[in-house]
Design an enzyme around this catalytic site. Structure first.
Site: not given
Ligand code: GLN
Length: 483
Positions: A78, A153, A177
Site C-alpha cells: 500500500k 482504504s 481498512s
Molecule cells: N474507513 C475508515 C476511515 O475512513 C477507516 C480507514 C482506515 O482503516 N484506514 O477512517
C-alpha cells in the site's frame, strides 16, 4: 499445476522448493498478469518491474541457502508505507513526487527475507475512506464486478490479490481498512494488535489506531507474512516488546473447546440479509468443528463510530499539519508565505482529507475539547472495557466484517456518513487495540462476504488457528473471480 499467478504463497513456496519454477519466472508471471488486468482493475500507483526482476534474480542466485518462506515471493505494498527510492504518495497530490530516502521497518524485514517488491498500491488518500474512491489518482475496481468498489482504504491491496496480480500484499488498518476491503474482495486479511507490527516508516493517519496488516488468499499465508513483519522495533516507541510466537506452528486445525462469543450488537438493522445468512452459516461451521458458541453483549458498540470520527480526525489533523509545502512534496506558489501554505493545503489535499482536518482541529479546540475529544476518549475506554469483560468469558468473538457486500462506484461517494458506516463492525478493534481477522465466508448476490474474528491482545496465533481451521472445512478462500 495451476498457472503461476493463481498460486498462493504456500503453493508458490512449494513450487519454488520443488524446483518447478524460479523466483524470476514467478515475478514475470505476476508482471504479465498485471499488464493484462491493470487497464480494468487500476490497483497500482507505481510499478517496480525492474527492481522486482533484479530482486528475483538475486533470490534465485541464493537458492538453497534461503530460510524464509517469503524468499523469492513477489508482493505489493500500500502506498502509505515508505519504500526507499520508490515513490510514496499516500494517493495524495500533496506527496506527488515524494521519494523516501529510507525503508519502513516492514519493508526492511520483507527485503531481508528475500521477498520481491512488485510495486505500490492505490488507496484512499492518506487511508481515509472505505472505497478507495478518495484516491487523487485513480479509481480501483473490484475484480468480482468492475462496476463496484474494492472497499477501502486498502482497496488496491485487496483488489491486487483478488485480481491475482500479487499473491499477497500489505495494507494498513485504522478503522477497518484491511478487513473491510478483504471482505469485499473475497480474500483474507489480518489487523494485528496495536504495537505488534512496527509503524516506523508508515505515514501516519491516526497514530493510536494505525496498524500495518497482511492481505492474502489464505490464513496460512497471513501467518507467513505476520511472522516476518511482527516484532519489536526500537524505532517505533509504541512497538511492543512481546515475543513473536511461531504462527505457522499454531495452525493445528483444532478449534475444539474454543469459546466463541457472538455479540448481539453486531446484528443490527442495516446489515444486508445475505451477509447475515453467510456469517451465521460460518458460525455453524465453527460449531460443527467443536467450538462452543456463546451469546455475549458489547454494550457500547453503538458509540464506536461517532467516537472514532472524533479521535481519528483529531489525530489526523495533528499528523497532517506537516504538509505545508515547505518540508515535503509539492508546493503551490503564493505571494506571501501564508498564501503559499493556504494554496498548498487547500488545493492539494482532497475533500475528505480537508473535512477530517477541519473536524479534527474543531474537536481539539479550546472550547470543544471537553465536549468532543475528551468524551470520545471516555467512550474508547468503555469500548475497551467491553472487550476485556467479554474476553474473560470467551476466547474469540465472531461477527460480520462489513454490513454490506461491495457497493457500486459512486454510490456512497457524495454521502460521507453512509461511507463511515461501512466500518461499524471493524472500528471497535482499533479503538480497543485488539487483533481482527477477516476471512471469506460465502457470497451474496454473487459477491463475497467476510466473517470477522476478534481476539485478545497479542492472541494472533489463536485467531489465525481458528481462521485456518475454518478454511480447512470450507473452500470460500479458493474461489477466484473470472476477470
Ligand atoms: N474507513 C475508515 C476511515 O475512513 C477507516 C480507514 C482506515 O482503516 N484506514 O477512517
Amino acid at each position: 499445476m495451476s498457472e503461476l499467478h493463481q498460486l498462493t504463497i504456500t503453493q508458490a513456496r512449494a513450487a519454488l522448493d520443488a524446483g518447478e519454477t524460479t523466483a524470476l519466472e514467478l515475478t514475470e508471471a505476476f508482471l504479465a498478469r498485471i499488464a493484462h488486468t491493470e487497464p480494468q482493475v487500476q490497483a497500482f500507483l507505481h510499478l517496480t518491474a525492474e527492481q522486482a526482476r533484479a530482486q528475483a534474480q538475486a533470490a534465485d542466485a541464493q537458492r538453497g541457502s534461503a530460510t524464509s518462506p517469503l524468499h523469492g515471493i513477489p508482493l505489493a505494498i500500500k502506498d502509505v508505507i515508505c519504500t526507499k527510492d520508490v515513490p510514496t504518495t499516500c494517493a495524495s497530490r500533496i506527496l506527488e513526487g515524494f521519494v523516501p530516502p529510507y525503508n519502513a521497518t516492514v519493508i526492511e524485514r520483507l527485503e531481508r527475507s528475500g521477498a520481491v517488491l512488485l510495486g505500490k498500491l492505490n488507496c484512499d488518500e492518506f487511508a481515509m475512506g472505505s472505497s478507495t474512491e478518495n484516491s487523487a489518482y485513480q479509481i480501483t475496481r473490484n475484480p468480482w464486478d468492475l462496476e463496484r468498489v474494492p472497499g477501502g482504504s486498502s482497496g488496491g491491496s485487496a483488489a491486487a490479490v483478488a485480481a491475482m496480480q500479487a499473491p499477497a500484499t500489505l495494507g494498513t488498518d485504522t478503522g477497518g481498512s484491511v478487513r473491510q476491503p478483504a471482505a469485499l474482495c473475497g480474500i483474507s486479511a489480518l489487523k494485528p494488535t496495536y504495537g505488534r507490527v512496527s509503524r516506523y516508516g508508515l505515514i501516519a493517519f491516526a497514530s493510536s489506531l494505525d496498524q500495518i496488516g497482511p492481505l492474502a488468499w489464505s490464513v496460512a499465508d497471513l501467518a507467513l507474512l505476520l511472522q516476518v513483519i511482527a516484532g519489536h522495533d526500537p524505532r517505533d516507541g509504541t512497538s511492543a516488546p512481546e515475543p513473536v510466537p511461531d504462527y505457522t506452528a499454531a495452525l493445528t486445525g483444532d478449534v475444539r473447546g474454543l469459546k466463541i462469543g457472538i455479540p448481539q450488537e453486531y446484528f443490527i438493522e442495516g446489515t444486508e440479509p445475505g451477509v447475515a445468512t453467510a456469517v451465521q452459516r460460518a458460525f455453524a461451521v465453527l460449531q460443527a468443528q467443536g467450538a462452543e458458541l456463546v451469546e455475549i453483549s458489547l454494550p457500547h458498540t453503538k458509540h464506536a463510530i461517532p467516537a472514532y470520527y472524533v479521535i481519528a480526525p483529531a489525530e489526523a489533523s495533528a499528523n497532517l499539519a506537516r504538509y505545508d509545502g515547505v518540508r515535503y512534496g509539492v508546493r503551490q506558489p503564493g505571494e506571501s508565505l501564508w498564501e503559499q501554505i493556504e494554496r498548498t493545503r487547500g488545493e492539494l489535499f482532497g475533500a475528505e482529507v480537508r473535512r477530517r482536518i477541519m473536524i479534527g482541529t474543531y474537536v481539539l479546540s479550546a472550547g470543544y475539547y471537553d465536549a468532543y475529544y475528551r468524551r470520545a476518549q471516555k467512550v474508547r475506554t468503555l469500548l475497551k472495557r467491553d472487550f476485556t469483560q467479554a474476553f474473560a468469558e470467551v476466547d474469540l468473538i465472531a461477527t460480520p466484517t462489513s454490513p454490506t457486500i461491495a457497493f457500486k462506484v459512486g454510490q456512497k461517494a457524495d454521502d460521507p456518513l453512509a461511507m463511515y458506516l461501512s466500518d461499524v463492525f471493524t472500528v471497535t478493534a482499533n479503538m480497543a487495540g485488539i487483533p481482527g481477522l477477516a476471512v471469506p465466508c460465502g457470497f451474496s448476490e454473487g459477491l463475497p462476504v467476510g466473517l470477522q474474528l476478534l481476539g485478545r491482545p497479542f492472541a494472533e496465533a489463536m485467531l489465525l488457528r481458528a481462521g485456518d481451521a475454518y478454511q480447512r472445512a470450507t473452500d470460500w478462500h479458493t474461489h477466484r473471480p473470472t476477470l
